[in-house]
Design a protein around this motif. Structure first.
Motif, short mmCIF file in Angstrom:
data_model
loop_
_atom_site.label_atom_id
_atom_site.label_comp_id
_atom_site.label_asym_id
_atom_site.label_seq_id
_atom_site.Cartn_x
_atom_site.Cartn_y
_atom_site.Cartn_z
N LEU A 1 1.31 -1.67 0.40
CA LEU A 1 0.15 0.65 0.05
C LEU A 1 1.00 1.37 -0.24
O LEU A 1 0.51 2.49 -0.13
N SER A 2 2.21 0.87 -0.56
CA SER A 2 2.89 2.13 -0.21
C SER A 2 2.58 2.90 -1.62
O SER A 2 3.20 3.95 -1.81
N ALA A 3 1.95 2.37 -2.51
CA ALA A 3 2.27 2.53 -3.90
C ALA A 3 1.42 4.30 -3.23
O ALA A 3 0.57 5.10 -3.84
N SER A 4 0.67 4.34 -2.32
CA SER A 4 -0.43 5.61 -2.19
C SER A 4 0.26 6.84 -1.57
O SER A 4 0.05 7.71 -0.83
N PHE A 5 1.76 6.41 -1.64
CA PHE A 5 3.16 7.94 -0.43
C PHE A 5 2.51 8.81 -0.63
O PHE A 5 1.48 9.53 -0.47
N ASP A 6 2.28 9.36 -2.12
CA ASP A 6 2.34 10.33 -2.15
C ASP A 6 0.82 11.50 -1.82
O ASP A 6 0.52 12.24 -1.56
N TYR A 7 -0.31 9.95 -1.65
CA TYR A 7 -1.62 10.87 -1.41
C TYR A 7 -1.58 10.69 0.46
O TYR A 7 -2.18 11.46 0.87
N ILE A 8 -1.03 9.86 0.70
CA ILE A 8 -1.31 9.87 2.13
C ILE A 8 0.14 10.88 2.74
O ILE A 8 -0.43 11.10 3.75
N MET A 9 0.99 11.03 1.92
CA MET A 9 1.96 12.28 3.17
C MET A 9 1.97 13.52 3.40
O MET A 9 1.64 13.89 4.29
N PRO A 10 1.42 14.43 2.47
CA PRO A 10 -0.30 15.50 2.80
C PRO A 10 -0.43 15.89 4.33
O PRO A 10 0.12 15.95 4.86
N ALA A 11 -0.89 13.99 4.77
CA ALA A 11 -2.06 14.38 5.78
C ALA A 11 -0.26 13.76 7.09
O ALA A 11 -0.54 14.30 8.37
N VAL A 12 0.65 12.82 6.51
CA VAL A 12 1.43 12.19 7.42
C VAL A 12 1.83 13.20 8.24
O VAL A 12 2.39 14.01 9.13
N THR A 13 2.44 15.09 6.79
CA THR A 13 3.34 15.89 7.16
C THR A 13 3.32 16.36 8.23
O THR A 13 3.17 17.20 9.17
N LYS A 14 1.35 15.89 7.64
CA LYS A 14 0.75 17.86 8.81
C LYS A 14 1.18 17.25 10.60
O LYS A 14 1.78 17.85 11.32
N GLN A 15 0.69 15.89 10.32
CA GLN A 15 0.54 15.47 11.48
C GLN A 15 2.13 15.32 12.49
O GLN A 15 2.10 15.77 13.46
N LEU A 16 2.83 15.09 11.66
CA LEU A 16 4.12 15.07 12.33
C LEU A 16 4.34 16.66 12.81
O LEU A 16 4.88 16.90 13.66
N ASP A 17 4.36 17.78 11.86
CA ASP A 17 4.83 18.52 11.75
C ASP A 17 3.69 19.02 13.09
O ASP A 17 4.02 20.43 14.08
N TYR A 18 2.45 18.68 13.96
CA TYR A 18 1.40 19.37 14.38
C TYR A 18 1.88 18.90 15.98
O TYR A 18 1.88 19.37 16.93
N TRP A 19 2.67 17.17 16.24
CA TRP A 19 3.01 17.02 17.47
C TRP A 19 4.56 16.93 17.96
O TRP A 19 4.48 16.86 18.93
N LEU A 20 5.41 17.55 16.64
CA LEU A 20 6.56 17.33 16.87
C LEU A 20 6.72 18.53 17.27
O LEU A 20 7.00 19.60 16.84
N THR A 21 8.42 18.34 17.58
CA THR A 21 9.12 20.07 18.62
C THR A 21 10.39 20.14 17.38
O THR A 21 10.61 19.03 16.89
N PRO A 22 11.21 21.50 17.66
CA PRO A 22 11.97 21.65 16.46
C PRO A 22 12.68 20.52 16.61
O PRO A 22 13.76 20.40 15.96
N TYR A 23 12.86 20.04 17.49
CA TYR A 23 14.35 19.20 18.23
C TYR A 23 14.81 17.83 16.83
O TYR A 23 15.18 17.41 16.78
#
Lengths: 303, 303
Positions: free
Chosen positions: A255-277
């Motif tokens: 299912l990683s064939a969906s990579f390009d279409y899941i990444m915007p949401a993945v990136t949004k979540q990582l950006d929301y929850w993680l700190t600069p470190y």
């Protein structure tokens, strides 16, 4: 002079695949596949498995190391499977001892298949230089592995990294939210809200390939489904990053064939929850080995 | 003959504590504490810190190893703090280099304080024989560490185990749900639903000590709050167990006084989410060292 050759074996619930792998190029020769069920039904799985290895070793006498990937839990010493749901005949069987007795001049290496596949990315992908990474496989379930300092992270008792089974939304574990079956059900359930905005079939016959293709054409329903998958995957990845302090993530599996279409949401979540470190140097990429990940991963255990 | 003596230093946001610790008995002597703020305000934190170490080393000439616990992130080589939120003056300061230059015949060991406290349980608790365990501290935040094969698990880049920051319920990280401040707010918010069933004050002056005492007397509101805390902690522990494959869990920190009242819910969650492979041998206990965990943990870095 030819480079070193290893025998890689990918034991799966459907097929057992074997191939001789060139340690340098990753080229696979002498490929052999046998369906898992008929060996299981014979009542002599281990014997038939060892016979198949004998044939490969006889035909390839230069092979002195064999790597075996198994779909389940293995003891900490990597000699005996503990819980192989797809092939319970193997539970408790001292595979390495049995094989070493039968082939005394050959070394055998046993590992969980996701761990092996993760390690394969290090040894067989040319521009892969990260010594630490999280490897996630998306498919029927959500599997995973962590490589720390080029080694498989085995955790306390040998079977670390079951990211598919961490609590996720809706009172379910992650893979019961974003596994293949579940995301198709989600697409069916959401379809009514996307009338006129989707070309996906209404008869329940949506496939994951269809969902990827539709997303590529901008289909609103398909993009929404991959977005939901990405949100939940992203939250799971946050837990992994916080617990393991690893900032390189590889996404593999069918299912990683969906990579390009899941990444915007993945990136949004990582950006929301993680700190600069963590965000400094955070990198999510698609795994490279694809269909050969199982065999190459198994061979990488011999390095 | 006296056994080996180590200097343990617990650098906290409120106080910097030092003590000479007997490696065998864990007995603490020459205890010294200085408030953190005045050193920070002096603009010479590192100098004043080193001066205090000099005084201890002068008075205890047999001490040749010093362990230092810091409240934050440290580089992988354990020489330099990276992100100490409570004392940002230390960020990027090569502490081990500076101290080794000033005290050339003494060895210095730097570690995150939760990691140090976790290790302390192994070296200073008599009947502690687990080589793998998860250590959780409950207090203002939710801290943690993992010990694998008697060693601090540092993960990929050196700062593994931030369980307080994994996604939890209500769109918040775990410690923003069950930290000290948050659980008191929860008690205030829930109070209206427990009219006549609680003796806890209505004026917002509930304390965590009061919540523990009330739970001990069967107060319905207090028990409900600790139950909610236990549910969310339990879910977080499931993620840790699945990712690390560790089955021994120690709960420490000031709020571990609530241990008996959170455990029913913790147990319920572990039981719900985990499979037999994990439940077999799963053990959650209260950490032992209590108030001395910081100093003894720091000293345990010298072993």
């Amino acid at each position: 002079m030819a480079s070193v050759q290893y025998l890689g074996i990918d034991v799966g619930g459907t097929n057992v695949k074997m191939g001789v792998i060139d340690a340098k190029s990753g080229k696979i020769t002498n490929f052999y596949s046998h369906d898992t069920d008929s060996w299981r039904e014979s009542g002599h799985f281990m014997d038939q498995f060892a016979d198949a290895i004998a044939v490969e070793l006889y035909a390839n006498k230069e092979v002195k190391k064999v790597g075996i990937g198994l779909p389940g839990m293995i003891n900490r010493e990597r000699t005996t499977p503990l819980e192989i749901t797809a092939i319970p005949e193997l539970n408790g069987v001292p595979m390495v001892d049995i094989l070493t007795k039968r082939f005394p001049d050959v070394e055998f290496f046993l590992e969980n298949d996701a761990n092996a596949a993760a390690l394969g990315e290090f040894y067989f992908v040319e521009d892969m230089n990260d010594e630490n990474y999280i490897f996630i496989t998306l498919g029927t379930g959500v599997g995973g592995a962590a490589i720390i300092s080029k080694k498989v992270f085995v955790g306390g008792d040998g079977n670390a990294m079951e990211p598919g089974h961490i609590p996720s939304r809706n009172g379910k574990v992650l893979e019961r939210n974003i596994g293949k079956k579940e995301l198709l059900e989600l697409a069916v359930a959401r379809r009514a809200s996307y009338k006129g905005q989707t070309t996906l079939p209404a008869d329940g016959s949506i496939s994951t390939t269809g969902l990827v293709a539709a997303a590529a054409e901008g289909d609103a329903l398909a993009l929404a489904i991959w977005g939901e998958v990405g949100d939940m995957l992203g939250e799971g990845l946050v837990s992994l990053v916080r617990i393991l302090d690893i900032k390189q993530i590889l996404i593999g599996g069918g299912l990683s064939a969906s990579f390009d279409y899941i990444m915007p949401a993945v990136t949004k979540q990582l950006d929301y929850w993680l700190t600069p470190y963590y965000k400094d140097g955070l990198k999510v990429t698609r795994a490279t080995l694809g269909n050969d990940a199982g065999l190459l991963g198994a061979a990488s255990l011999c390095f």
